[in-house]
Every structure is written in structure tokens, then in C-alpha cells.
Design an enzyme around this catalytic site. Structure first.
Site, PDB file in Angstrom:
ATOM      1  N   ASN A   1      -8.704  11.824  28.151  1.00 23.67           N
ATOM      2  CA  ASN A   1      -8.669  10.415  27.722  1.00 23.67           C
ATOM      3  C   ASN A   1      -7.452   9.690  28.303  1.00 23.67           C
ATOM      4  O   ASN A   1      -7.108   8.605  27.845  1.00 23.67           O
ATOM      5  CB  ASN A   1      -8.668  10.325  26.190  1.00 23.67           C
ATOM      6  CG  ASN A   1      -7.421  10.962  25.570  1.00 23.67           C
ATOM      7  OD1 ASN A   1      -6.571  11.501  26.277  1.00 23.67           O
ATOM      8  ND2 ASN A   1      -7.317  10.902  24.263  1.00 23.67           N
TER       9      ASN A   1
ATOM     10  N   GLU B   1      -1.414   9.420  23.000  1.00 23.21           N
ATOM     11  CA  GLU B   1      -2.834   9.104  23.036  1.00 23.21           C
ATOM     12  C   GLU B   1      -3.042   7.624  23.368  1.00 23.21           C
ATOM     13  O   GLU B   1      -2.095   6.833  23.301  1.00 23.21           O
ATOM     14  CB  GLU B   1      -3.460   9.427  21.668  1.00 23.21           C
ATOM     15  CG  GLU B   1      -3.317  10.889  21.243  1.00 23.21           C
ATOM     16  CD  GLU B   1      -4.260  11.839  21.989  1.00 23.21           C
ATOM     17  OE1 GLU B   1      -4.710  11.510  23.099  1.00 23.21           O
ATOM     18  OE2 GLU B   1      -4.538  12.929  21.451  1.00 23.21           O
TER      19      GLU B   1
ATOM     20  N   HIS C   1      -4.265  10.793  28.247  1.00 21.11           N
ATOM     21  CA  HIS C   1      -2.976  10.990  27.576  1.00 21.11           C
ATOM     22  C   HIS C   1      -2.014  11.762  28.469  1.00 21.11           C
ATOM     23  O   HIS C   1      -2.429  12.527  29.350  1.00 21.11           O
ATOM     24  CB  HIS C   1      -3.122  11.643  26.188  1.00 21.11           C
ATOM     25  CG  HIS C   1      -3.470  13.094  26.154  1.00 21.11           C
ATOM     26  ND1 HIS C   1      -4.425  13.604  25.299  1.00 21.11           N
ATOM     27  CD2 HIS C   1      -2.994  14.166  26.838  1.00 21.11           C
ATOM     28  CE1 HIS C   1      -4.500  14.912  25.460  1.00 21.11           C
ATOM     29  NE2 HIS C   1      -3.645  15.276  26.400  1.00 21.11           N
TER      30      HIS C   1
ATOM     31  N   ASP D   1       5.988  18.370  24.333  1.00 20.67           N
ATOM     32  CA  ASP D   1       5.428  18.196  22.992  1.00 20.67           C
ATOM     33  C   ASP D   1       5.308  19.538  22.281  1.00 20.67           C
ATOM     34  O   ASP D   1       5.473  20.595  22.890  1.00 20.67           O
ATOM     35  CB  ASP D   1       4.050  17.509  23.061  1.00 20.67           C
ATOM     36  CG  ASP D   1       3.169  18.058  24.195  1.00 20.67           C
ATOM     37  OD1 ASP D   1       3.382  19.212  24.601  1.00 20.67           O
ATOM     38  OD2 ASP D   1       2.282  17.341  24.664  1.00 20.67           O
TER      39      ASP D   1
HETATM   40  C1  GLP Z   1      -2.614  18.859  26.394  1.00 20.54           C
HETATM   41  C2  GLP Z   1      -1.091  18.669  26.511  1.00 20.54           C
HETATM   42  C3  GLP Z   1      -0.735  17.900  27.762  1.00 20.54           C
HETATM   43  C4  GLP Z   1      -1.596  18.437  28.880  1.00 20.54           C
HETATM   44  C5  GLP Z   1      -3.008  18.004  28.683  1.00 20.54           C
HETATM   45  C6  GLP Z   1      -4.000  18.556  29.699  1.00 20.54           C
HETATM   46  O1  GLP Z   1      -3.165  18.484  25.212  1.00 20.54           O
HETATM   47  N1  GLP Z   1      -0.412  18.085  25.386  1.00 20.54           N
HETATM   48  O2  GLP Z   1       0.651  18.033  28.036  1.00 20.54           O
HETATM   49  O3  GLP Z   1      -1.149  17.917  30.118  1.00 20.54           O
HETATM   50  O4  GLP Z   1      -3.431  18.217  27.355  1.00 20.54           O
HETATM   51  O5  GLP Z   1      -4.230  19.926  29.529  1.00 20.54           O
HETATM   52  P1  GLP Z   1      -5.008  20.827  30.579  1.00 20.54           P
HETATM   53  O6  GLP Z   1      -4.093  20.971  31.767  1.00 20.54           O
HETATM   54  O7  GLP Z   1      -5.263  22.115  29.895  1.00 20.54           O
HETATM   55  O8  GLP Z   1      -6.245  20.097  30.935  1.00 20.54           O
END
Ligand code: GLP
Length: 256
Positions: free
Chosen positions: A150, A157, A152, A81
Site C-alpha cells: 500500500n 501507513e 508504506h 520499526d
Molecule cells: C513491512 C515493514 C517494512 C517493509 C515492508 C515490506 O511491514 N515494516 O519496513 O519494508 O513491510 O516488506 P517485504 O520486503 O517483506 O515485502
């Protein structure tokens, strides 16, 4: 003794004591995917996640590259993304994060980093082009995934349609709040992103979902357990034939 994986809802789950063990297991899987493609005479295609969770994994792969055991120069690195609305040179763009944490330290040719294009006026067309380029390089061998609080994956989402491909998405308020640590305030966190869709993610030949820390326990339990409030996006991994979830003790806490 090596911990044995268990199977939860058809998904192989490896529960490890801590985040360092998760990074070691994930790095081994990543390195193996690169070796396997190279042994077949192909350029490896590695899907990477941003966020904090996989950073220790990337550092271990970097150590393997620096020791001379691994040469991913001709690998393709594919992002999940990208934020919409940040300036081209903004260091918080995922393109720049992946250049810093993956592409440069692994010695990958920077032209082989594939990230959804977000500067175009027509983001629907740009998402389509991303899908076409991904198909043209043969699809992803191994896709690394994190999980949002959440549930995702990428920026899909809750409520995302599992049949959808790469597209413009709106970020949930809780996602923006969680990601505010990388910005001066939550107001600076972009409202939108272009994300691989759940259908795109499911086309990867292997999936490896990592979760560490107590703040991920509920999302992991929702992804792999009974779904009280309807399906969370990450539960789509249950339908994939080659998926492994690697958890530390804290993230596995609520999993039966
Ligand atoms: C972000 C990204 C995801 C990621 C997730 C968790 O918003 N778009 O690809 O896996 O949230 O992030 P973190 O590993 O910092 O908890």
C-alpha cells in the site's frame, strides 16, 4: 553493460533484471556507505529495513564480512520499526530478526543495535528517547527502505503526516494481511507498532529504496508517478536530495 539510472520525479531509479541484481547493487551501496564513514574516521550508521526484500542484500554484505573485506563491528544499526505486543523473546520481533540477519552475521556489537523500545508503558516517551538516541549517534548515513504493497515505508501507513517523527502507529488491515505469512494467522499479527516517522526517515543522509516482484509494481508506480488516490507514504522520498530507488523488472513494470 551496466544499466544506467534514469530520473523519475527527481529520484534516481535503477531498473535491474532481477532480485539478485537488486541485492548486488544494494549491497555495494551499503558497503560503500560503511567504507566512506570509516574513511572519515566515524562509526557508520546504517538504517535497515525488515521484511523479505532486503534479505539477499544482507546476505551479500555478510559474505563481504566473511571474506575479510569489510569490518562493520563498530557500525550502528538502526531499525525502522518494531511491533507492539509481542513477548520480549518472540523471534518475530524485529529486534530479533535484525540480530539474526544483520548484527550477528556482520559481527556488529549488539549494543549498537537501535530499535524503538516497545515494552515501556509510555510509548510516546519511548519514541522520543529513540529519536534522541538517533540524534546522539549522529543520524543515519544510509537508510535502506522496503515498500509495502500500500506504499508504506517503515510502518507509516497511508495518511501518515510527513512532518511526524517516531511514534505509535496502527497497522493497516492490508499490512497485517501481508505480514501474516510470518505468523500462524492474521489474528496473531500485532495491531500496532512504533515506527520511525516519515520526517525521521527523511533526515537520513542517503535513502535507498528497494522493491522486487510484481506485487510491488503498483506501490512503486504510486510512489514515483501520478497519484490518483492521493499521496502514498513512500512518495515523500521525492523531496530527499540523495535517494536511489532500485527495482527489478517486475517491480518497475508499471513505472513510466
Ligand atoms: C513491512 C515493514 C517494512 C517493509 C515492508 C515490506 O511491514 N515494516 O519496513 O519494508 O513491510 O516488506 P517485504 O520486503 O517483506 O515485502
Amino acid at each position: 553493460m551496466r544499466p544506467a539510472p534514469t530520473v523519475v520525479e527527481g529520484v534516481r531509479v535503477l531498473r535491474l533484471p532481477d532480485a539478485a541484481a537488486v541485492a548486488a547493487a544494494a549491497a555495494a551501496a551499503l558497503i560503500d556507505a560503511i567504507y566512506q564513514a570509516q574513511a572519515q574516521g566515524r562509526d557508520p550508521v546504517i538504517g535497515v529495513a525488515t521484511g523479505d526484500t532486503p534479505q539477499a542484500t544482507y546476505a551479500r554484505v555478510t559474505a563481504a564480512v566473511e571474506s575479510g573485506c569489510l569490518d562493520p563491528a563498530r557500525a550502528w544499526i538502526v531499525a525502522l520499526d518494531e511491533y507492539v505486543g509481542l513477548g520480549r523473546d518472540d523471534p518475530r520481533r524485529y529486534r530479533h530478526e535484525l540480530l539474526r540477519k544483520v548484527v550477528e552475521p556482520w559481527g556488529v556489537d549488539p549494543t549498537r543495535l537501535l530499535v524503538p523500545e516497545v515494552d515501556s508503558a509510555d510509548l510516546t516517551e519511548a519514541a522520543h528517547v529513540f529519536e534522541e538516541r538517533l540524534a546522539a549517534i549522529g543520524g543515519v548515513d544510509l537508510q535502506l527502505l522496503g515498500i509495502g504493497r500500500n506504499g508504506h515505508v517503515g510502518f507509516n501507513e497511508p495518511g501518515s503526516d510527513p512532518e511526524q517523527g517516531t511514534r505509535l502507529v496502527r497497522l493497516a488491515p492490508s499490512t497485517r494481511a501481508a505480514n501474516a505469512v510470518h505468523f500462524r494467522s492474521v489474528d496473531e499479527v500485532p495491531q500496532e507498532a512504533v515506527s520511525q516517522g516519515l520526517a525521521t526517515i527523511l533526515r537520513a543522509r542517503r535513502l535507498l529504496l528497494l522493491a522486487t516482484g510484481p506485487q510491488k509494481a503498483a506501490a512503486v508506480a504510486a510512489a514515483l508517478g501520478p497519484e490518483a488516490d492521493g499521496p502514498v507514504p513512500a512518495s515523500v522520498i521525492r523531496s530527499h536530495p540523495h535517494v536511489t530507488v532500485v527495482l527489478d523488472h517486475d517491480a518497475a513494470r508499471l513505472l513510466r
